[in-house]
Motif scaffolding. Structure first.
Motif, short mmCIF file in Angstrom:
data_model
loop_
_atom_site.label_atom_id
_atom_site.label_comp_id
_atom_site.label_asym_id
_atom_site.label_seq_id
_atom_site.Cartn_x
_atom_site.Cartn_y
_atom_site.Cartn_z
N LEU A 19 2.05 4.70 -7.27
CA LEU A 19 1.09 4.85 -6.19
C LEU A 19 0.15 6.01 -6.42
O LEU A 19 -0.89 6.13 -5.78
N ALA A 21 -1.40 6.98 -9.24
CA ALA A 21 -2.43 6.95 -10.29
C ALA A 21 -2.95 5.53 -10.50
O ALA A 21 -2.22 4.56 -10.34
N ASN A 22 -4.22 5.46 -10.90
CA ASN A 22 -4.76 4.14 -11.27
C ASN A 22 -4.54 3.91 -12.76
O ASN A 22 -3.97 4.77 -13.45
N LYS A 111 -0.23 -3.03 -14.18
CA LYS A 111 0.39 -2.58 -12.92
C LYS A 111 0.84 -3.83 -12.19
O LYS A 111 0.16 -4.34 -11.29
N MET A 114 0.85 -4.46 -8.30
CA MET A 114 -0.34 -4.61 -7.45
C MET A 114 -0.38 -5.96 -6.75
O MET A 114 -0.85 -6.08 -5.63
N GLY A 115 0.04 -6.97 -7.47
CA GLY A 115 -0.04 -8.32 -6.91
C GLY A 115 1.34 -8.94 -6.82
O GLY A 115 2.34 -8.26 -6.91
N PRO B 130 -11.29 -2.37 -3.71
CA PRO B 130 -11.20 -1.21 -2.83
C PRO B 130 -11.32 0.10 -3.60
O PRO B 130 -10.94 0.17 -4.76
N PHE B 131 -11.84 1.09 -2.96
CA PHE B 131 -12.01 2.44 -3.50
C PHE B 131 -13.13 2.53 -4.52
O PHE B 131 -13.45 3.60 -5.00
N TYR C 22 -3.50 -8.27 -3.27
CA TYR C 22 -3.27 -7.14 -4.18
C TYR C 22 -3.27 -5.85 -3.40
O TYR C 22 -4.00 -5.71 -2.41
N SER C 23 -2.48 -4.88 -3.87
CA SER C 23 -2.52 -3.53 -3.33
C SER C 23 -3.14 -2.64 -4.37
O SER C 23 -2.64 -2.57 -5.49
N TYR C 24 -4.21 -2.01 -4.03
CA TYR C 24 -4.90 -1.16 -5.00
C TYR C 24 -4.56 0.30 -4.76
O TYR C 24 -4.35 0.74 -3.63
N THR C 25 -4.53 1.05 -5.84
CA THR C 25 -4.29 2.48 -5.77
C THR C 25 -5.58 3.19 -6.13
O THR C 25 -6.19 2.87 -7.16
#
Lengths: 351, 385, 168
Positions: A19, A21-22, A111, A114-115, B130-131, C22-25
């Motif tokens: 959570l 870092a991208n 990642k 994410m989904g 997003p972001f 999706y969950s984005y960070t």
């Protein structure tokens, strides 16, 4: 053919969900570490190639922002496959074979958290006749596991023992996600997730990144003490139609293994990319791996499975043990697609 | 570098806004069948398959090499899938050529495609993540400020873009595979077409197409047995740079200049404008022709537009560019780069039909992608390198 | 009764709606930027190697390939380096075309920022024009790019071409 070796390997610890870092932030230290360990200056690495999947990242062109982690300036010779990083490594190996370059940086990221990987992987299926049925990766794997058990060659206990062994081995792997001492009998008491698979028979959902540096001939010898030479590498794809395949066997793995020279010498270990426990049994059988071969000392995909990363990680883990003198000859395998449709085999050796 | 590699088969589909007559498998087969027929081979003769295409969101199929393994005769063979944004068609051809140049395979089938009508390309290109800042204006909205910057830097006349579009659309009339066909195309028609993103007009813009392109690449030994004249790969190059960084020149990107420089060095080319007989370059919006002429070293910086103005880049000019009608006429995104590489090969094989440049012996294939950041190019010739 | 296959009308297409969540960070750099937005500040990061200031910050300098951490606040005023006039409607925007979309180099930043220009006739927009950010009402602020609605011209002389030409 030129001698090409894996000279370094680095990975981000696989965790259930990053959570903080991208993708670029996860990848950058991994790439930097792999380059640092390679002994080659970043700007002298001749080719850069990555593996990733837009649908895992939830955006198109996901690999483009990842380039920020790499410092593509002055402009670099760079490519990308929408596949597990193991295939990016294959592209790099071919590039070095052409003589165009002498070294390559290979990386991949995923990642998975994410989904919904089940929903994402469903979209790999024939879009007209199979995907709309809504079947997910776990259910497909379960179909395959059922076929394997019905063949009479293995039992549920064999599956549980693969899991137990993997978790135990993962205790020595700080980058693995699921580790510990588990008893096969206790595992068998757990309920089914999708019969005959139990939750622990399935890989975890993981976020991760991995990078590897390849170098040819004397460049590799000068760069590191003990390069892991790629003695052979090959990959093969099977029919997409699951009904046309014997799901209990992996002829593509057998063929790729043969072309990669898997049987031309004694193997100390094999890192097999088996996201489901029964698949390890199928793969080991296809490759003719006997009792003397240590399977998945890293814990394998059952301990950590970042999509698009786990295959390249198997190559890295095998190479690492050669680098560190723990092994002299190792096999690494990567898979893609439903029920082991596409398989890559790489044979590595210390000098 | 490495062993010799030749193009012995070229195939492409009729490109169209919606190919409802074929599935995705049918679309790629149409191109692959034609390439194999040209090469005098069957699927059985192929050692490996390399697939290329742009984001999977354009069709809604994840990693379509898995689904297409059967359609492309790849079962039991190695299969790769390349994705480098808009340049992908070119990069895919280069990866396929590498397999021959490395001595790994004798005959490689490579196919690039896009069946954009199956999903929604506009949506896929501008998914709001997003972001991140929302992309408000689409691809044209991204490139047109750069075009305006080029106009300012070069002082080019404002109708330069119209002239490029007129040329490419006239050329398309000689290409039976073209998606956009305007039999009565004229300067006035283009000039009066709606302005989309000032300064780009509707008729100066590429379409969104369904289509595929296929090549059969072969070793020297296999090329000897080919029924039709091979196109020899003299050199390939690819270069990438980051999308955005302080001081980045997006109008004349260094990655493009470096890629061309490396390509010419490998191919022994010192004066591209004189040494190439024809060039197929990736022009999705008209003004990219003069911009790429400069980036590729065909013209001095600030003077690329003169080549268009002088008619140098016309089919009967001294440096024909996009004799096929180019990306402005057909744009299945995943295939567009390979179409440039393929058309270059057709030219030096003498097989470009009505849009053949007479006596073409050396041709450039060029593709770019992303924010003008990914470049792939090749030089093909009618004789071995 | 069965019909011969030939007489059955073939299926030409199927619709298979796909829905994925999706969950984005945001990641560290974006989190800092968006928190700055929530406070009415525009934050960038300076690269330790090339010293350029990136807005929005990305946690890394794409040119140098190193992590960026030094935070720099930049002005809401800037210069239009280049622009286009959009004349086709966009699904994601409620603004009616034609409108100007511009690259804006904020004072203190080293890369342009993409934004819309409003509150002036679209054909007034020109390279070198000086503009300022127009913020949403404070009560509506959140950790989002959308706190800045658009940019509008300010009464300052145009920036000279030389002063921004390296950013083109």
């Amino acid at each position: 053919m030129r001698d090409v070796a894996v000279i370094s390997f680095a990975q981000a610890p696989s965790v259930r969900r990053r959570l903080d870092a991208n993708e670029v932030e996860i990848l950058m230290p991994v790439v930097q570490e792999a380059v640092a360990r390679s002994g080659l200056p970043r700007r002298e690495i001749g080719f850069t190639v990555s593996g990733s999947c837009d649908y895992v990242a939830g955006q198109p062109f996901a690999f483009v922002s990842a380039l920020d982690a790499v410092g593509a300036w002055p402009p670099i010779t760079e490519s990308h496959v929408e596949m597990d990083g193991a295939w990016a490594l294959y592209e790099a190996w071919v590039k070095i074979q052409t003589g165009d370059v002498d070294s390559a940086l290979v990386y991949s990221f995923g990642k998975t958290s994410m989904g919904d990987p089940g929903a994402v992987l469903n979209l790999q299926l024939d879009p007209y006749t199979v995907a709309p049925l809504g079947i997910d990766a776990v259910s497909l794997a379960a179909l395959q596991a059922r076929a394997l058990l019905d063949s009479g060659r293995y039992t549920e206990k064999d599956l549980a023992e693969v899991v137990a062994r993997s978790r135990r081995a993962a205790k020595a792997n700080p980058n693995a996600q699921l580790r510990g001492d588990v008893d096969a009998a206790r595992l068998l008491a757990e309920p089914y997730l999708a019969s005959p698979l139990r939750r622990h028979d399935c890989c975890p959902i993981s976020d991760g990144a991995v990078a590897v540096v390849l170098a040819a001939g004397d460049l590799a010898r000068k760069a590191v003490k003990r390069p892991a030479w790629i003695r052979g590498i090959d990959h093969r794809i099977e029919t997409h139609d699951l009904g046309l395949r014997d799901l209990t066997r992996s002829p593509s793995t057998a063929l790729a293994g043969e072309k990669a020279g898997a049987r031309t010498g004694k193997l100390d270990l094999a890192e097999l990319h088996a996201p489901f426990s029964h698949q390890e049994l199928i793969l080991a059988e296809a490759l003719g791996l006997g009792d003397g071969v240590q399977l998945n000392p890293s814990g394998g995909a059952l301990a950590a499975n970042a999509l698009m990363v786990a295959g390249l990680t198997r190559i890295g883990e095998a190479a690492k043990r050669i680098h560190e003198g723990e092994a002299n000859r190792a096999l690494a395998h990567a898979t893609s697609g439903p029920c082991l449709q596409h398989n890559l085999v790489c044979v590595l050796e210390g000098e | 570098m490495g062993q010799a590699c030749a193009v012995i088969g070229v195939g492409q589909t009729k490109h169209d806004v919606k190919r409802v007559d074929v599935s995705i498998a049918g679309l790629v087969r149409e191109a692959a069948d034609r390439a194999l027929a040209d090469a005098g081979l069957t699927y059985r003769d192929i050692d490996a398959v390399v697939l290329g295409k742009a984001p999977d969101m354009f069709e809604g199929v994840v990693m379509p090499e898995l689904y297409l393994a059967d359609a492309l005769g790849a079962v039991g063979k190695p299969m790769l899938r390349v994705h480098t944004a808009g340049s992908v068609g070119g990069t895919t051809a280069i990866v396929a050529a590498s397999l021959v140049q490395a001595g790994v395979h004798e005959r490689v089938l490579t196919v690039s495609f896009e069946k954009q009508s199956e999903s929604n390309a506009m949506w896929a290109l501008t998914v709001h993540v997003p972001f991140q800042q929302a992309i408000v204006a689409g691809a044209g909205g991204y490139f047109s400020p750069l075009i305006r910057a080029y106009m300012r830097r070069s002082g080019a006349p404002e109708d330069t873009g119209i002239r490029v579009a007129l040329k490419d659309r006239k050329n398309a009339l000689k290409n039976p595979y073209s998606h956009l066909v305007f039999p009565d195309i004229s300067f006035e028609q283009i000039a009066s077409s709606p302005m989309l993103w000032d300064p780009i007009r509707y008729l100066e813009t590429c379409p969104s197409s369904d289509g595929a392109c296929a090549l059969v690449l072969a070793s020297a030994g296999a090329a000897k047995r080919a029924p039709n004249k091979p196109a020899w790969v003299h050199a390939t190059a690819m270069k990438s740079e980051p999308t955005m960084f302080a001081g980045r020149d997006q109008v004349n990107p260094r990655a493009g200049r470096d890629c061309a420089a490396e390509l010419y060095k490998k191919a022994g080319i010192t004066d591209p404008r004189r040494e190439f007989d024809v060039a197929e370059i990736y022009v999705p919006f008209s003004w990219f022709e003069p911009m790429w002429m400069e980036n590729l070293g065909f013209a001095k910086e600030g003077e690329g537009w003169k080549m268009t103005y002088e008619g140098a880049t016309a089919l009967d000019g001294d440096m024909p560019v996009n004799a096929s009608g180019g990306v402005l006429s057909s744009n299945p995104i995943g295939a567009s780069g390979m179409l440039r590489f393929a058309e270059a090969a057709l030219q030096v094989r003498g097989m470009a039909g009505e849009h053949q440049v007479d006596g073409a012996k050396k041709a450039l294939g060029h593709a770019y992608g992303g924010g003008s950041q990914f470049f792939s190019m090749w030089v093909v010739g009618s004789s071995p390198a | 009764m069965s019909e011969p296959v030939e007489s059955i009308e073939s299926v030409k297409s199927i619709q298979t709606p796909i829905r994925l969540e999706y969950s984005y960070t945001a990641g560290r750099a974006s989190t800092r930027f968006l928190k700055g937005m929530a406070e009415g500040r525009i934050l960038g990061q300076r690269c330790p190697e090339c010293t350029k200031v990136y807005v929005p910050p990305r946690g890394s300098c794409p040119r140098c390939g190193v992590a960026t951490q030094d935070e720099v606040e930049v002005s809401g005023k800037g210069t239009v380096t280049t622009f286009c006039i959009v004349r086709i409607p966009s699904e994601s925007l409620s603004i009616k075309p034609p409108y100007a979309a511009a690259h804006i180099l904020l004072d203190g930043a080293d890369i342009p920022f993409f934004a819309l220009i409003q509150e002036c006739p679209f054909d007034d927009v020109r390279m070198g024009m000086r503009v300022e950010a127009v913020w949403a009402p404070r009560a509506e602020w959140s950790a989002s790019f959308e706190n800045i609605r658009h940019f509008r011209p300010i009464a300052e002389p145009d920036a000279t071409y030389d002063s921004f030409k390296e950013h083109l």
